[in-house]
Design a protein around this motif. Structure first.
Motif, PDB file in Angstrom:
ATOM      1  N   THR A 181      38.418   1.736  -9.228  1.00 48.82           N
ATOM      2  CA  THR A 181      37.392   0.776  -8.805  1.00 48.82           C
ATOM      3  C   THR A 181      36.267   0.712  -9.827  1.00 48.82           C
ATOM      4  OG1 THR A 181      37.891   1.178  -6.472  1.00 48.82           O
ATOM      5  CG2 THR A 181      35.766   0.172  -6.984  1.00 48.82           C
ATOM      6  N   GLY A 182      35.790   1.883 -10.254  1.00 49.28           N
ATOM      7  CA  GLY A 182      34.725   1.914 -11.248  1.00 49.28           C
ATOM      8  C   GLY A 182      35.155   1.287 -12.566  1.00 49.28           C
ATOM      9  N   THR A 183      36.380   1.565 -12.992  1.00 49.86           N
ATOM     10  CA  THR A 183      36.887   0.989 -14.233  1.00 49.86           C
ATOM     11  C   THR A 183      36.958  -0.528 -14.142  1.00 49.86           C
ATOM     12  OG1 THR A 183      38.208   2.971 -14.678  1.00 49.86           O
ATOM     13  CG2 THR A 183      38.834   0.959 -15.832  1.00 49.86           C
ATOM     14  N   LEU A 184      37.444  -1.043 -13.021  1.00 49.03           N
ATOM     15  CA  LEU A 184      37.550  -2.490 -12.838  1.00 49.03           C
ATOM     16  C   LEU A 184      36.170  -3.138 -12.840  1.00 49.03           C
ATOM     17  CD1 LEU A 184      39.322  -4.951 -12.299  1.00 49.03           C
ATOM     18  CD2 LEU A 184      39.151  -4.450  -9.853  1.00 49.03           C
ATOM     19  N   LEU A 185      35.210  -2.525 -12.146  1.00 47.25           N
ATOM     20  CA  LEU A 185      33.850  -3.074 -12.118  1.00 47.25           C
ATOM     21  C   LEU A 185      33.237  -3.095 -13.515  1.00 47.25           C
ATOM     22  CD1 LEU A 185      32.422  -1.381  -8.878  1.00 47.25           C
ATOM     23  CD2 LEU A 185      32.911  -3.808  -9.212  1.00 47.25           C
ATOM     24  N   ALA A 186      33.441  -2.026 -14.281  1.00 44.89           N
ATOM     25  CA  ALA A 186      32.901  -1.975 -15.642  1.00 44.89           C
ATOM     26  C   ALA A 186      33.529  -3.049 -16.521  1.00 44.89           C
ATOM     27  CB  ALA A 186      33.129  -0.592 -16.245  1.00 44.89           C
ATOM     28  N   MET A 187      34.833  -3.252 -16.397  1.00 47.17           N
ATOM     29  CA  MET A 187      35.522  -4.261 -17.209  1.00 47.17           C
ATOM     30  C   MET A 187      35.039  -5.663 -16.861  1.00 47.17           C
ATOM     31  SD  MET A 187      39.427  -2.772 -17.238  1.00 47.17           S
ATOM     32  CE  MET A 187      40.044  -4.167 -18.190  1.00 47.17           C
ATOM     33  N   VAL A 188      34.968  -5.961 -15.569  1.00 47.93           N
ATOM     34  CA  VAL A 188      34.557  -7.304 -15.148  1.00 47.93           C
ATOM     35  C   VAL A 188      33.107  -7.567 -15.529  1.00 47.93           C
ATOM     36  CG1 VAL A 188      34.157  -8.784 -13.144  1.00 47.93           C
ATOM     37  CG2 VAL A 188      36.245  -7.422 -13.282  1.00 47.93           C
ATOM     38  N   GLY A 189      32.226  -6.596 -15.238  1.00 48.76           N
ATOM     39  CA  GLY A 189      30.809  -6.787 -15.540  1.00 48.76           C
ATOM     40  C   GLY A 189      30.558  -6.962 -17.025  1.00 48.76           C
ATOM     41  N   THR A 190      31.155  -6.103 -17.842  1.00 46.99           N
ATOM     42  CA  THR A 190      30.966  -6.207 -19.290  1.00 46.99           C
ATOM     43  C   THR A 190      31.536  -7.514 -19.831  1.00 46.99           C
ATOM     44  OG1 THR A 190      31.138  -3.795 -19.448  1.00 46.99           O
ATOM     45  CG2 THR A 190      31.344  -5.043 -21.482  1.00 46.99           C
ATOM     46  N   GLY A 191      32.714  -7.886 -19.352  1.00 49.78           N
ATOM     47  CA  GLY A 191      33.333  -9.129 -19.819  1.00 49.78           C
ATOM     48  C   GLY A 191      32.495 -10.351 -19.478  1.00 49.78           C
ATOM     49  N   LEU A 192      31.940 -10.398 -18.253  1.00 49.97           N
ATOM     50  CA  LEU A 192      31.134 -11.544 -17.842  1.00 49.97           C
ATOM     51  C   LEU A 192      29.850 -11.659 -18.654  1.00 49.97           C
ATOM     52  CD1 LEU A 192      31.528 -11.406 -13.950  1.00 49.97           C
ATOM     53  CD2 LEU A 192      32.369 -13.198 -15.479  1.00 49.97           C
ATOM     54  N   VAL A 193      29.286 -10.531 -19.062  1.00 48.26           N
ATOM     55  CA  VAL A 193      28.062 -10.562 -19.856  1.00 48.26           C
ATOM     56  C   VAL A 193      28.351 -10.948 -21.301  1.00 48.26           C
ATOM     57  CG1 VAL A 193      26.190  -9.146 -20.797  1.00 48.26           C
ATOM     58  CG2 VAL A 193      26.828  -8.918 -18.395  1.00 48.26           C
ATOM     59  N   VAL A 194      29.408 -10.380 -21.873  1.00 49.25           N
ATOM     60  CA  VAL A 194      29.667 -10.561 -23.300  1.00 49.25           C
ATOM     61  C   VAL A 194      30.305 -11.911 -23.610  1.00 49.25           C
ATOM     62  CG1 VAL A 194      30.996  -9.680 -25.259  1.00 49.25           C
ATOM     63  CG2 VAL A 194      29.815  -8.089 -23.746  1.00 49.25           C
ATOM     64  N   HIS A 195      31.257 -12.335 -22.794  1.00 50.09           N
ATOM     65  CA  HIS A 195      32.034 -13.531 -23.126  1.00 50.09           C
ATOM     66  C   HIS A 195      31.178 -14.768 -23.396  1.00 50.09           C
ATOM     67  CE1 HIS A 195      34.546 -17.100 -22.360  1.00 50.09           C
ATOM     68  NE2 HIS A 195      35.513 -16.390 -22.911  1.00 50.09           N
ATOM     69  N   PRO A 196      30.200 -15.099 -22.539  1.00 45.51           N
ATOM     70  CA  PRO A 196      29.422 -16.319 -22.813  1.00 45.51           C
ATOM     71  C   PRO A 196      28.542 -16.206 -24.056  1.00 45.51           C
ATOM     72  CG  PRO A 196      29.191 -15.621 -20.520  1.00 45.51           C
ATOM     73  CD  PRO A 196      29.814 -14.490 -21.262  1.00 45.51           C
ATOM     74  N   LEU A 197      28.235 -14.993 -24.487  1.00 43.67           N
ATOM     75  CA  LEU A 197      27.320 -14.809 -25.609  1.00 43.67           C
ATOM     76  C   LEU A 197      28.029 -14.822 -26.960  1.00 43.67           C
ATOM     77  CD1 LEU A 197      25.058 -11.976 -24.115  1.00 43.67           C
ATOM     78  CD2 LEU A 197      24.684 -14.460 -24.065  1.00 43.67           C
ATOM     79  N   ILE A 198      29.351 -14.649 -26.962  1.00 42.33           N
ATOM     80  CA  ILE A 198      30.095 -14.643 -28.228  1.00 42.33           C
ATOM     81  C   ILE A 198      30.132 -16.055 -28.811  1.00 42.33           C
ATOM     82  CG2 ILE A 198      32.355 -14.309 -29.290  1.00 42.33           C
ATOM     83  CD1 ILE A 198      31.011 -11.721 -28.658  1.00 42.33           C
ATOM     84  N   GLY A 199      29.608 -16.200 -30.001  1.00 43.55           N
ATOM     85  CA  GLY A 199      29.649 -17.474 -30.694  1.00 43.55           C
ATOM     86  C   GLY A 199      28.715 -18.531 -30.145  1.00 43.55           C
ATOM     87  N   GLY A 200      27.853 -18.162 -29.202  1.00 37.41           N
ATOM     88  CA  GLY A 200      26.958 -19.148 -28.607  1.00 37.41           C
ATOM     89  C   GLY A 200      25.517 -18.977 -29.063  1.00 37.41           C
ATOM     90  N   ASP A 201      24.773 -20.050 -28.989  1.00 35.47           N
ATOM     91  CA  ASP A 201      23.345 -20.028 -29.283  1.00 35.47           C
ATOM     92  C   ASP A 201      22.611 -19.864 -27.961  1.00 35.47           C
ATOM     93  OD1 ASP A 201      20.747 -20.374 -30.050  1.00 35.47           O
ATOM     94  OD2 ASP A 201      21.040 -22.309 -31.040  1.00 35.47           O
ATOM     95  N   ILE A 202      21.859 -18.792 -27.832  1.00 30.95           N
ATOM     96  CA  ILE A 202      21.193 -18.480 -26.566  1.00 30.95           C
ATOM     97  C   ILE A 202      20.317 -19.650 -26.113  1.00 30.95           C
ATOM     98  CG2 ILE A 202      19.505 -16.958 -25.461  1.00 30.95           C
ATOM     99  CD1 ILE A 202      20.596 -14.668 -27.038  1.00 30.95           C
TER     100      ILE A 202
END
Length: 281
Positions: free
Chosen positions: A212-233
């Motif tokens: 459960t903890g591993t899944l939460l860490a993966m989902v949370g990190t992915g949701l934060v990082v994905h929109p910021l890759i290659g984007g202008d804040i």
């Protein structure tokens, strides 16, 4: 992490194979850092051949780093449960196959997917090193063995960009950037040849996997990082900010989950020992 005792090999086996086994462990460690830095240099050549968006250049590295960071603790626990040598061998084999797949990738999307597999395999490899060293060495030799990790990692960090540039521009047999991944195959094979000489080691009291903890860490990190890759804040669309906020909320949930899990472990130990120690907070 908990204090663990490992199953030690016989003195004769430890004396005979500990140094070659240490070399194999250090090679496995070095592959992780080498691969990350080599690809940073080779990324423009990869993008020029495979095409894709500009953000793909960042994903060539990020797709490796994210699974590696999130799955490190899980990789360590797998070694405690199933045996550190066994998990180390599985990790090196997976890393080798994923490297070969990266070298043969026909598109940027598939390369990014194979890079994620590479990162997950590296997360399985790295945590086994210290436990296996402690199994094979003792006294002053253990200090020397553990002390060798830092210089090897430093050398790998320095050599990675240089090797990436050399392999890419050398264009060996027309391989171009693909040689940056293919170089992992012979290194992995060398590690796998020596790995059977390592002693097996695991924790006598096996921990459980915190899926459960591993899944939460993966989902949370992915949701934060994905929109910021290659984007202008400054120009991120609303859905990107929504994903970031959702990811931060998931990470808060992850923190609460870890706190609850620590409390459960404390109560379990307190009940077994008569409550003779303080809570973890």
């Amino acid at each position: 992490m908990t204090v663990e005792h490992v199953l030690a090999p016989s003195p004769a086996a430890a004396h005979r194979w500990r140094w070659p086994a240490l070399a194999a462990l250090l090679l496995g460690e070095a592959m992780n850092l080498l691969d990350a830095t080599i690809v940073q240099v080779a990324a423009p050549a990869i993008h020029a051949e495979l095409g894709g968006t500009v953000s793909d250049i960042q994903w060539f590295t990020t797709a490796y780093t994210l699974p590696f960071a999130v799955l490190l603790i899980t990789g360590g626990r797998l070694g405690d449960i199933a045996g550190r040598r066994r998990i180390f061998v599985i990790g090196v084999t997976g890393f080798m196959l994923a490297s070969a797949a990266c070298a043969l990738a026909p598109s940027a999307g598939l390369l990014i997917a194979f890079r994620a597999v590479q990162g997950a395999a590296a997360a399985v490899i790295i945590p086994q090193t210290i436990g296996l060293i402690k199994t094979m060495f003792s006294g002053d030799e253990m200090s020397k063995a553990l002390g060798s990790i830092g210089p090897v990692m430093g050398l790998a960090a320095v050599c990675g960009p240089v090797l990436g540039g050399v392999l890419t521009h050398a264009d060996l047999f027309g391989s171009s950037w693909r040689a940056a991944f293919l170089v992992n195959v012979p290194v992995s094979l060398a590690v796998l040849v020596i790995a059977p000489k390592m002693p097996e080691a695991r924790a006598p009291k096996r921990p459980t996997l915190d899926l459960t903890g591993t899944l939460l860490a993966m989902v949370g990190t992915g949701l934060v990082v994905h929109p910021l890759i290659g984007g202008d804040i400054a120009t991120l669309p609303g859905w990107s900010w929504g994903a970031v906020v959702t990811g931060l909320l998931v990470m808060i949930l992850f923190g609460l989950h870890q706190r609850r899990a620590a409390a459960v472990r404390w109560w379990s130990r307190a009940c077994s020992r008569g409550g003779a120690f303080l809570p973890p907070w």
